[in-house]
Write a protein that holds these residues in place. Structure first.
Motif, mmCIF file in Angstrom:
data_model
loop_
_atom_site.group_PDB
_atom_site.id
_atom_site.type_symbol
_atom_site.label_atom_id
_atom_site.label_comp_id
_atom_site.label_asym_id
_atom_site.label_seq_id
_atom_site.Cartn_x
_atom_site.Cartn_y
_atom_site.Cartn_z
ATOM 1 N N TYR A 10 0.651 -1.180 -0.378
ATOM 2 C CA TYR A 10 -0.279 -0.252 0.003
ATOM 3 C C TYR A 10 0.851 1.271 -0.172
ATOM 4 N N PRO A 11 0.232 2.343 -0.642
ATOM 5 C CA PRO A 11 1.074 3.442 -0.357
ATOM 6 C C PRO A 11 1.568 4.161 0.739
ATOM 7 N N TYR A 12 2.694 5.253 0.784
ATOM 8 C CA TYR A 12 2.990 5.500 1.675
ATOM 9 C C TYR A 12 2.414 6.748 2.363
ATOM 10 N N GLU A 13 2.280 6.483 3.491
ATOM 11 C CA GLU A 13 1.762 7.746 4.773
ATOM 12 C C GLU A 13 1.798 7.468 6.154
ATOM 13 N N PRO A 14 2.410 8.746 6.036
ATOM 14 C CA PRO A 14 3.004 8.760 7.701
ATOM 15 C C PRO A 14 1.701 8.621 8.764
ATOM 16 N N THR A 15 2.648 8.299 9.992
ATOM 17 C CA THR A 15 1.825 8.552 11.217
ATOM 18 C C THR A 15 1.688 9.295 11.612
ATOM 19 N N ASP A 16 0.123 10.310 12.235
ATOM 20 C CA ASP A 16 0.128 10.838 12.572
ATOM 21 C C ASP A 16 0.685 11.651 14.200
ATOM 22 N N TYR A 17 1.627 12.251 13.888
ATOM 23 C CA TYR A 17 2.773 12.700 15.389
ATOM 24 C C TYR A 17 1.493 12.453 16.560
ATOM 25 N N ARG A 18 0.453 12.651 16.710
ATOM 26 C CA ARG A 18 -0.488 12.647 17.570
ATOM 27 C C ARG A 18 -0.074 11.648 18.114
ATOM 28 N N VAL A 19 -0.392 10.112 17.427
ATOM 29 C CA VAL A 19 -0.850 8.894 17.585
ATOM 30 C C VAL A 19 1.105 8.455 18.066
ATOM 31 N N LEU A 20 2.023 8.976 17.461
ATOM 32 C CA LEU A 20 3.010 8.188 18.099
ATOM 33 C C LEU A 20 3.262 8.940 19.447
ATOM 34 N N GLU A 21 3.361 10.363 20.002
ATOM 35 C CA GLU A 21 3.230 10.428 21.299
ATOM 36 C C GLU A 21 2.563 9.747 22.224
ATOM 37 N N LEU B 123 -6.154 1.668 21.945
ATOM 38 C CA LEU B 123 -5.625 3.219 22.238
ATOM 39 C C LEU B 123 -6.691 3.911 21.375
ATOM 40 N N ASP B 124 -8.115 4.357 21.706
ATOM 41 C CA ASP B 124 -8.734 5.266 20.937
ATOM 42 C C ASP B 124 -8.002 6.585 20.265
ATOM 43 N N CYS B 125 -7.654 6.665 19.065
ATOM 44 C CA CYS B 125 -6.704 7.965 18.544
ATOM 45 C C CYS B 125 -7.949 9.044 18.146
ATOM 46 N N ARG B 126 -9.065 9.174 17.946
ATOM 47 C CA ARG B 126 -9.929 10.123 17.481
ATOM 48 C C ARG B 126 -9.321 11.289 17.829
ATOM 49 N N ASP C 155 -13.438 9.271 11.972
ATOM 50 C CA ASP C 155 -13.492 8.258 12.007
ATOM 51 C C ASP C 155 -12.952 6.855 13.233
ATOM 52 N N PRO C 156 -14.056 5.728 13.020
ATOM 53 C CA PRO C 156 -13.610 4.711 14.331
ATOM 54 C C PRO C 156 -12.316 4.077 14.349
ATOM 55 N N ARG C 157 -11.913 3.968 12.973
ATOM 56 C CA ARG C 157 -10.411 2.982 12.914
ATOM 57 C C ARG C 157 -9.385 3.815 12.796
ATOM 58 N N GLU C 158 -9.912 5.046 13.816
ATOM 59 C CA GLU C 158 -9.118 5.531 14.317
ATOM 60 C C GLU C 158 -7.944 5.334 15.868
ATOM 61 N N LYS C 159 -7.480 4.425 15.527
ATOM 62 C CA LYS C 159 -7.280 2.954 16.696
ATOM 63 C C LYS C 159 -6.263 2.696 16.267
ATOM 64 N N LEU C 160 -5.226 2.552 17.882
ATOM 65 C CA LEU C 160 -3.993 2.108 18.029
ATOM 66 C C LEU C 160 -4.181 0.601 18.816
ATOM 67 N N MET C 161 -4.483 -0.638 17.548
ATOM 68 C CA MET C 161 -4.447 -1.812 19.311
ATOM 69 C C MET C 161 -3.503 -2.409 19.097
ATOM 70 N N ILE C 162 -3.060 -2.606 20.250
ATOM 71 C CA ILE C 162 -2.348 -3.476 20.860
ATOM 72 C C ILE C 162 -2.508 -5.252 21.273
ATOM 73 N N PHE C 163 -1.422 -6.133 20.384
ATOM 74 C CA PHE C 163 -1.409 -7.540 21.230
ATOM 75 C C PHE C 163 -0.185 -7.538 20.957
ATOM 76 N N LYS C 164 0.029 -8.782 22.054
ATOM 77 C CA LYS C 164 0.292 -9.305 22.691
ATOM 78 C C LYS C 164 1.040 -10.769 22.257
#
Length: 199
Positions: free
Chosen positions: A29-40, A177-180, A186-195
């Motif tokens: 898929y195309p490159y699109e940078p991750t939003d900095y607020r999500v990385l924070e 984590l809710d990143c909206r 968009d409800p897909r604005e989330k960060l899912m964490i798995f172990k």
């Protein structure tokens, strides 16, 4: 591109803004940078620290790797299929804060041999499910051969990713984590964490 993106890029000494569709197709898929607020948000969870090594699948120009290495002091390995994008990441590495903590690899994610030290992995929909499946098996094989826990971070996961991950017995869902930026986003604005456990 927002002023916030520009400010972070300037602070980190990198240039990572702008989408890139140059060699994208139905599987990569195309490159699109991750939003900095999500990385924070991710950096502030405490899930990543200086003792960790993060794999950044589809690293593009390197924003995730350079930001998290600068903010958490972790080591990062960026894996990128597109050689032109990797050259941009290498140019960023020369000027990046803590760029020495980042290793950049050009190649297919399916063929990438997971290092023993890797215990974190980040995905922002870099490729199709057909590629994700063998990549996940590579991660699991590495965890079993060299027993350790690995945390997997999936930002803005596709419906196909979510369905696959929910059925995968090798991992357990840790947190979402809710990143909206707002309630109507968009409800897909989330960060899912798995172990993933290799014991």
């Amino acid at each position: 591109m927002t002023n916030y993106d520009q400010e972070w890029d300037k602070f980190l000494g990198i240039k990572t803004t702008g989408r890139d569709d140059s060699i994208s197709d139905l599987t990569r898929y195309p490159y699109e940078p991750t939003d900095y607020r999500v990385l924070e948000m991710l950096a502030n969870t405490g899930y990543i620290g200086k003792s960790n090594t993060l794999l950044d699948y589809g690293c593009g120009k390197g924003r995730v790797s350079f930001f998290l290495s600068a903010q958490t002091k972790c080591r990062s390995i960026g894996i990128e299929y597109n050689p032109r994008l990797l050259e941009r990441a290498k140019a960023n590495q020369e000027s990046a804060r803590r760029g020495h903590l980042v290793t950049l690899v050009q190649g297919d994610a399916v063929d990438f041999i997971v290092p023993q030290k890797a215990d974190r992995a980040f995905f922002f929909n870099p490729f199709s499910l057909d590629i994700l499946r063998p990549v996940m098996m590579n991660l699991l094989t590495s965890c079993r051969e060299n027993p350790r826990d690995m945390l997997l971070f999936f930002y803005y996961p596709s419906a196909f990713y979510c369905e696959y991950l929910e059925k995968l017995e090798a991992i357990s869902h840790t947190e979402t984590l809710d990143c909206r930026p707002g309630p109507d986003a968009d409800p897909r604005e989330k960060l899912m964490i798995f172990k993933m456990t290799g014991y």
